[in-house]
Design an enzyme around this catalytic site. Structure first.
Site, PDB file in Angstrom:
ATOM      1  N   LYS A 132       0.824  -1.211   0.000  1.00  0.00           N
ATOM      2  CA  LYS A 132       0.000   0.000   0.000  1.00  0.00           C
ATOM      3  C   LYS A 132       0.858   1.261   0.000  1.00  0.00           C
ATOM      4  O   LYS A 132       0.566   2.225  -0.715  1.00  0.00           O
ATOM      5  CB  LYS A 132      -0.935  -0.012   1.215  1.00  0.00           C
ATOM      6  N   GLN A 150      -4.259  -1.143   9.871  1.00  0.00           N
ATOM      7  CA  GLN A 150      -4.157  -2.434   9.197  1.00  0.00           C
ATOM      8  C   GLN A 150      -4.787  -3.541  10.037  1.00  0.00           C
ATOM      9  O   GLN A 150      -4.488  -3.695  11.224  1.00  0.00           O
ATOM     10  CB  GLN A 150      -2.691  -2.770   8.916  1.00  0.00           C
ATOM     11  N   ASP A 199     -10.685   3.471   4.198  1.00  0.00           N
ATOM     12  CA  ASP A 199     -11.037   2.061   4.016  1.00  0.00           C
ATOM     13  C   ASP A 199     -12.543   1.883   3.800  1.00  0.00           C
ATOM     14  O   ASP A 199     -12.990   0.870   3.259  1.00  0.00           O
ATOM     15  CB  ASP A 199     -10.624   1.240   5.243  1.00  0.00           C
TER      16      ASP A 199
END
Length: 296
Positions: free
Chosen positions: A54, A98, A121
């Site tokens: 990412k 994460q 997200d």
């Protein structure tokens, strides 16, 4: 029939190029670079790999990023305090914690601690709720990436019967909402199956579009789908493979060889949905920087 392959790597590269050009225009207009703050708890090898992918993608498109690594013993209070610091930092546009988290931490509580305006997200209850009622929101990256694939390959969803296998908050539920809602672009009739569903084949065999995100290797086989189905395989599972140097292979939730003989379109694993998830994360971060979804 042998299915046409949906090339997620190709579409993700196109999406990243578009984001890169948009970031360049944003900078030329006198704005600072978009900034993504990643929070990584513990030292899980898989999480390290995902975070690395990412952050590399961020740099490729001109998004600045930083990773704050915390010990796996961090308390919920301390983690939320760290998140609040970045919530209040006007130089931080997006926050990504994460997952998965250590067992003593509640992912729901941690996600809810993130300012929904920085939740790139798309997991925060505010964003999920707004998606459900048709208001602007950050869309969960994997479902958003799937819709980009539909768009690129001109795969229609209107009036189709879409079956989603897997009801997770990250993929299954949001993709089912997007498929069913007119304002999200889906306009399909949607069935959601999960681990308690009886006679799974009775549902999958009727699908025009089948999205599988169950986390179970080779769950769906050729005899469970009809001719011409569009198959989106979100699963990524490690299975033992002595012929591979690493000792394992990556496979999806569908038995690729048998399903592809009946499908019209199918995503491979790897190289299908996965690259799109990262690309949509870049897109959401830029939208957060622009305040396109939640204006100040």
């Amino acid at each position: 029939m042998s299915a046409k392959i949906i090339d997620g790597k190709k579409v993700a590269a196109i999406t990243r190029d578009e984001v890169r050009e948009d970031v360049e225009d944003w900078l030329e207009a006198g704005h600072r670079p978009p900034f993504l703050q990643v929070i990584l708890v513990g030292n899980d090898p898989a999480s390290n790999v995902y975070v690395g992918a990412k952050t590399r993608a961020c740099k490729e498109v001109g998004i600045e990023t930083d990773t704050r690594q915390l010990p796996d013993t961090v308390s919920a209070k301390e983690l939320k305090k760290t998140i609040q610091y970045y919530n209040e930092n006007s130089e931080v546009d997006g926050i990504l914690v994460q997952l998965p988290l250590p067992s003593h931490l509640s992912s729901h509580d941690v996600i809810e601690a993130i300012d929904h305006r920085k939740d790139i997200d798309g997991f925060h209850p505010m964003n999920v709720g707004r998606l459900t009622v048709g208001q602007p929101s950050f869309r969960s990256c994997t479902p958003a990436g799937i819709f980009e694939l539909f768009k690129y390959y001109s795969i229609p969803t209107k009036g189709k019967h879409a079956v989603v296998v897997g009801a997770s908050d990250i993929v299954g539920r949001p993709i089912s909402v997007m498929l069913s809602k007119e304002d999200a672009g889906g306009k399909a009739t949607t069935t959601v199956c999960h681990k308690y569903t009886k006679d799974l084949t009775a549902h999958t065999i009727s699908a025009d579009i089948l999205v599988v995100a169950a986390g179970q290797p080779n769950l769906i086989r050729g005899e469970m789908v009809k001719e011409g189905v569009v198959v989106i395989d979100v699963g990524i599972n490690r299975v033992a493979d002595e012929t591979r140097k690493k000792g394992y292979s990556l496979v999806g939730d569908c038995h690729f060889e048998s399903v592809k003989e009946k499908a019209s379109w199918i995503t491979p694993v790897p190289g299908g949905v996965g690259p799109m998830t990262v690309a949509m994360l870049m897109k959401n971060t830029l939208l957060a920087a622009k305040k396109s979804i939640y204006p100040e």
